[in-house]
Design a protein around this motif. Structure first.
Motif, PDB file in Angstrom:
ATOM      1  N   LEU A   1       0.840  -1.208   0.000  1.00  0.00           N
ATOM      2  CA  LEU A   1       0.000   0.000   0.000  1.00  0.00           C
ATOM      3  C   LEU A   1       0.871   1.253   0.000  1.00  0.00           C
ATOM      4  CD1 LEU A   1      -2.740  -1.346   2.408  1.00  0.00           C
ATOM      5  CD2 LEU A   1      -3.041  -0.785  -0.020  1.00  0.00           C
ATOM      6  N   LEU A   2       1.982   1.226   0.748  1.00  0.00           N
ATOM      7  CA  LEU A   2       2.819   2.425   0.727  1.00  0.00           C
ATOM      8  C   LEU A   2       3.608   2.514  -0.577  1.00  0.00           C
ATOM      9  CD1 LEU A   2       6.159   2.215   1.584  1.00  0.00           C
ATOM     10  CD2 LEU A   2       5.101   1.309   3.623  1.00  0.00           C
ATOM     11  N   ASP A   3       3.911   1.358  -1.173  1.00  0.00           N
ATOM     12  CA  ASP A   3       4.555   1.381  -2.495  1.00  0.00           C
ATOM     13  C   ASP A   3       3.608   2.010  -3.526  1.00  0.00           C
ATOM     14  OD1 ASP A   3       6.693   0.035  -1.348  1.00  0.00           O
ATOM     15  OD2 ASP A   3       6.118  -1.928  -2.108  1.00  0.00           O
ATOM     16  N   LEU A   4       2.362   1.587  -3.487  1.00  0.00           N
ATOM     17  CA  LEU A   4       1.390   2.107  -4.461  1.00  0.00           C
ATOM     18  C   LEU A   4       1.141   3.600  -4.243  1.00  0.00           C
ATOM     19  CD1 LEU A   4      -1.259  -0.782  -4.458  1.00  0.00           C
ATOM     20  CD2 LEU A   4       0.485  -0.333  -6.191  1.00  0.00           C
ATOM     21  N   TYR A   5       1.099   3.988  -2.990  1.00  0.00           N
ATOM     22  CA  TYR A   5       0.916   5.411  -2.675  1.00  0.00           C
ATOM     23  C   TYR A   5       2.062   6.221  -3.281  1.00  0.00           C
ATOM     24  CZ  TYR A   5       0.236   9.607   0.194  1.00  0.00           C
ATOM     25  OH  TYR A   5       0.036  10.902   0.619  1.00  0.00           O
ATOM     26  N   THR A   6       3.274   5.693  -3.125  1.00  0.00           N
ATOM     27  CA  THR A   6       4.463   6.381  -3.635  1.00  0.00           C
ATOM     28  C   THR A   6       4.437   6.432  -5.166  1.00  0.00           C
ATOM     29  OG1 THR A   6       5.654   5.523  -1.715  1.00  0.00           O
ATOM     30  CG2 THR A   6       7.000   6.415  -3.505  1.00  0.00           C
ATOM     31  N   ILE A   7       4.033   5.333  -5.785  1.00  0.00           N
ATOM     32  CA  ILE A   7       3.956   5.328  -7.255  1.00  0.00           C
ATOM     33  C   ILE A   7       2.876   6.306  -7.708  1.00  0.00           C
ATOM     34  CG2 ILE A   7       3.412   3.941  -9.305  1.00  0.00           C
ATOM     35  CD1 ILE A   7       4.445   1.469  -7.748  1.00  0.00           C
TER      36      ILE A   7
ATOM     37  N   ALA B   1      -3.759   5.554   7.715  1.00  0.00           N
ATOM     38  CA  ALA B   1      -5.004   5.376   6.949  1.00  0.00           C
ATOM     39  C   ALA B   1      -5.516   3.947   7.087  1.00  0.00           C
ATOM     40  CB  ALA B   1      -4.745   5.705   5.480  1.00  0.00           C
ATOM     41  N   LEU B   2      -4.614   2.999   6.984  1.00  0.00           N
ATOM     42  CA  LEU B   2      -5.008   1.587   7.064  1.00  0.00           C
ATOM     43  C   LEU B   2      -5.600   1.273   8.440  1.00  0.00           C
ATOM     44  CD1 LEU B   2      -4.911  -1.235   5.735  1.00  0.00           C
ATOM     45  CD2 LEU B   2      -2.593  -1.464   6.642  1.00  0.00           C
TER      46      LEU B   2
ATOM     47  N   ASP C   1      -6.832   3.377  10.560  1.00  0.00           N
ATOM     48  CA  ASP C   1      -8.063   4.142  10.719  1.00  0.00           C
ATOM     49  C   ASP C   1      -9.235   3.367  10.118  1.00  0.00           C
ATOM     50  OD1 ASP C   1      -9.602   6.334  11.432  1.00  0.00           O
ATOM     51  OD2 ASP C   1      -9.256   7.355   9.535  1.00  0.00           O
ATOM     52  N   LEU C   2      -9.038   2.832   8.925  1.00  0.00           N
ATOM     53  CA  LEU C   2     -10.117   2.075   8.271  1.00  0.00           C
ATOM     54  C   LEU C   2     -10.381   0.758   8.998  1.00  0.00           C
ATOM     55  CD1 LEU C   2      -9.053   2.785   4.582  1.00  0.00           C
ATOM     56  CD2 LEU C   2     -11.141   3.621   5.684  1.00  0.00           C
ATOM     57  N   MET C   3      -9.309   0.097   9.454  1.00  0.00           N
ATOM     58  CA  MET C   3      -9.510  -1.220  10.080  1.00  0.00           C
ATOM     59  C   MET C   3     -10.052  -1.119  11.497  1.00  0.00           C
ATOM     60  SD  MET C   3      -6.332  -3.400   8.504  1.00  0.00           S
ATOM     61  CE  MET C   3      -7.003  -5.037   8.771  1.00  0.00           C
ATOM     62  N   LEU C   4      -9.692  -0.028  12.180  1.00  0.00           N
ATOM     63  CA  LEU C   4     -10.183   0.139  13.553  1.00  0.00           C
ATOM     64  C   LEU C   4     -11.576   0.761  13.575  1.00  0.00           C
ATOM     65  CD1 LEU C   4      -6.907   1.528  15.223  1.00  0.00           C
ATOM     66  CD2 LEU C   4      -8.032  -0.651  15.792  1.00  0.00           C
ATOM     67  N   GLY C   5     -12.039   1.152  12.387  1.00  0.00           N
ATOM     68  CA  GLY C   5     -13.387   1.718  12.337  1.00  0.00           C
ATOM     69  C   GLY C   5     -13.393   3.227  12.309  1.00  0.00           C
ATOM     70  N   GLY C   6     -12.710   3.799  11.309  1.00  0.00           N
ATOM     71  CA  GLY C   6     -12.805   5.245  11.091  1.00  0.00           C
ATOM     72  C   GLY C   6     -14.148   5.543  10.427  1.00  0.00           C
TER      73      GLY C   6
END
Ligand code: NCD
Length: 303
Positions: free
Chosen positions: A136-142, A294-295, A297-302
């Motif tokens: 996910l951080l690789d894709l964010y960087t790309i 972000a991850l 936040d989404l997994m803990l229930g943002g």
């Protein structure tokens, strides 16, 4: 994502990926807005293998949102030393934390562990298997530097044992990308991964030499030869030191080429490259914090 665990990039859809990257972009643009969002949340860290970036950036991520960590610490000072099974360890530790991040030398261990827990579990590397949060951080960087569609990427080095490679290759099948895999014959992509990429309709090419492909690349993702995974040290020595790049190698590259690496590097990228505009690997490592915020936040229930 599968039952709110993150085990493999194989099951990730484009929508799953974009949800995390979009949220990471918001976090990076306004870090103060995320502070306090997970006040009191506890993240359990179970690292059975060495880690610098993954462990510290997950810790930074939860702390930046007002939470904290509970850390098993080194294996040698945990009850694993007394012979406790992985299943028992995770069953106990899920009672201490709201989510777990686990790295373990055995492929398949994260999936197995996730079957014993109800709290979200993130696979931070299972042997030569997968490392999806790195992806996910690789894709964010790309995405922030080259965009994810109409992308030509070269992935070079240890494609056999490199779990970041396996995860990245799967995730890229969601986008319009051409993937070139560059490695010695003995470290080619595992057959099952190659099969899955073909099944996903991906354009995949394999090479033993970077030369002819380099000028066409938007991104070159370099990896470390995974010495610790070789059953035999002499096999490692046969390939060690191959597939290195330096500023001379990059003379034929596009001036917009981005060079990435999950780090740690050993000798794959000459230090001269650090000073060029090609180098993205330190920024890539720094992106671990907003992406993992972000991850979580989404997994803990943002909201
Ligand atoms: C990678 C890993 O652990 O798979 N490191 C990381 O998390 N950034 C890459 C590696 O160790 O070579």
């Amino acid at each position: 994502m599968d039952q709110n665990h993150l085990i493999s990039a194989k099951g990730l859809s484009r929508a799953d990926i974009e949800a995390v990257l979009d949220r990471a972009g918001e976090v990076a643009a306004d870090p103060a807005a995320a502070a306090g969002r997970h006040e009191g949340s506890l993240l359990g860290l179970l690292f059975f293998e060495p880690s610098t970036r993954t462990k510290m950036s997950f810790a930074a991520a939860v702390k930046r949102m007002g939470g904290d960590i509970v850390d098993m610490g080194p294996v040698d000072s945990s009850s694993v030393k007394k012979g406790e099974s992985l299943a028992d360890t995770v069953r106990v530790v899920e009672g201490y934390a709201d989510a777990l991040v686990m790295r373990h030398p055995s492929e398949g261990s994260a999936r197995m562990a996730s079957e014993f827990v109800d709290v979200p579990l993130i696979n931070a590397g299972d042997g030569a298997g997968q490392h999806p949060s790195q992806t996910l951080l690789d894709l964010y960087t790309i995405r922030e530097s080259a965009g994810l569609d109409d992308l030509t990427i070269g992935i070079m080095g240890d494609l056999k044992y490199g779990r970041t490679v396996h995860s990245l290759a799967y995730a890229l099948t969601n986008f319009d990308t051409r993937q070139h895999f560059i490695s010695p014959e003995s470290l080619k992509l595992p057959r099952n991964v190659r099969y899955d990429l073909h099944e996903a309709g991906s354009e995949v090419k394999e090479h033993t030499d970077l030369g002819a492909t380099l000028p066409s690349l938007d991104v070159l993702y370099v990896t470390r030869i995974q010495r610790e995974r070789f059953p035999d040290e002499s096999e490692y020595r046969q390939v060690a030191g191959e597939y290195q790049i330096d500023t001379d190698t990059l003379a034929d590259a596009s001036e917009d080429l981005r060079v990435m690496h999950p780090l740690p590097r050993v000798d794959e990228i000459g230090h001269g490259v650090d000073e060029t505009d090609h180098a993205r690997y330190f920024q890539q490592a720094h992106n671990g914090v907003p992406v993992r915020m972000a991850l979580l936040d989404l997994m803990l229930g943002g909201d």
